[in-house]
Motif scaffolding. Sequence first.
Motif, PDB file in Angstrom:
ATOM      1  N   HIS A   1       0.651  -1.193   0.202  1.00  0.00           N
ATOM      2  CA  HIS A   1       0.045   0.000  -0.299  1.00  0.00           C
ATOM      3  C   HIS A   1       0.818   1.371  -0.176  1.00  0.00           C
ATOM      4  O   HIS A   1       1.993   1.158   0.998  1.00  0.00           O
ATOM      5  N   TRP A   2       0.686   2.103  -0.827  1.00  0.00           N
ATOM      6  CA  TRP A   2       1.269   3.313  -0.606  1.00  0.00           C
ATOM      7  C   TRP A   2       0.679   4.710  -1.104  1.00  0.00           C
ATOM      8  O   TRP A   2      -0.338   4.432  -1.874  1.00  0.00           O
TER       9      TRP A   2
ATOM     10  N   LYS B   1       0.499   7.746  -3.174  1.00  0.00           N
ATOM     11  CA  LYS B   1       0.953   8.040  -4.673  1.00  0.00           C
ATOM     12  C   LYS B   1       1.991   9.281  -4.537  1.00  0.00           C
ATOM     13  O   LYS B   1       3.236   9.226  -5.157  1.00  0.00           O
ATOM     14  N   GLU B   2       1.424  10.389  -3.598  1.00  0.00           N
ATOM     15  CA  GLU B   2       2.218  11.622  -3.697  1.00  0.00           C
ATOM     16  C   GLU B   2       3.599  11.222  -2.937  1.00  0.00           C
ATOM     17  O   GLU B   2       4.224  12.516  -2.779  1.00  0.00           O
TER      18      GLU B   2
ATOM     19  N   GLN C   1       8.621  11.026  -9.437  1.00  0.00           N
ATOM     20  CA  GLN C   1       8.459  10.406 -10.917  1.00  0.00           C
ATOM     21  C   GLN C   1       9.377   9.322 -11.092  1.00  0.00           C
ATOM     22  O   GLN C   1       9.433   8.358 -11.619  1.00  0.00           O
TER      23      GLN C   1
ATOM     24  N   GLU D   1      10.364   7.510  -8.783  1.00  0.00           N
ATOM     25  CA  GLU D   1      10.062   6.201  -7.639  1.00  0.00           C
ATOM     26  C   GLU D   1      11.112   6.406  -6.463  1.00  0.00           C
ATOM     27  O   GLU D   1      11.520   5.385  -6.291  1.00  0.00           O
TER      28      GLU D   1
END
Length: 196
Positions: free
Chosen positions: A145-146, A148-149, A153, A155
């Motif tokens: 689970h993470w 997104k913000e 870009q 990662e």
Amino acid sequence: MSKVVSKSIGAFCQHYPKVACVVTASAKGRDNAMAVAWHSVLSVSPPLYGVALSPKRFTYQLITESKEFGINFLPFESAEILASVGGSDGREVDKFSRFDIARDESVETGVPILTDAYAAYECKLVDDRGYGDHRWIVGEIVAVHWLKEALTQDEVIDLDKVKPTLYIGKELYLAPLKDSMKYLDRQVYAKGLKEG
Ligand SMILES: Cc1cc2nc3c(=O)[nH]c(=O)nc-3n(C[C@H](O)[C@H](O)[C@H](O)COP(=O)(O)O)c2cc1C
């Protein structure tokens, strides 16, 4: 400055700072959470994660029962949760209600996922071995689970959006300082710092 050499481990704090996180487990109708600082990724394929747990922990007992655990990474603003679950015994208190800890749904296991976590792993237990006074439990990560913000870009963790919680022992927590970040390309540095 002078270095000391000793056979004594002293306060055994030289390996800090470590990212502190919350291990969660659920069995026999009981959910529990505890703080850990001794943990590591072990393999990417398959994705394996290890944690050093004292067998005295209630969480350890729940994990041996359910064969599952969660790893929850908390932002610095939620560091108090680490101190709360890391200072209390799940046999005596329901930590989720006592400390008002919100949960998200897990998808592949029955482990609690903390809503405050910017990332969390759901793990299935694949190994459990004793080393000295701790057990080294290893789980295969079956869901991630993470937020997104929380990632750039490229990662990597975006430190403008989320500050991971570091622990240096003796109940001291801190956040990483973005100003200290350096990009050191290993391909460049492997050639030797003094070369042009
Ligand atoms: C920041 C922090 C890090 C900790 N790291 C570990 C650890 O890596 N392994 C461990 O067994 N206990 C660790 N502890 C202690 C447990 O979190 C603590 O004993 C907790 O109360 C166990 O809860 P339980 O018995 O309900 O499972 C840590 C505590 C804190 C506050």
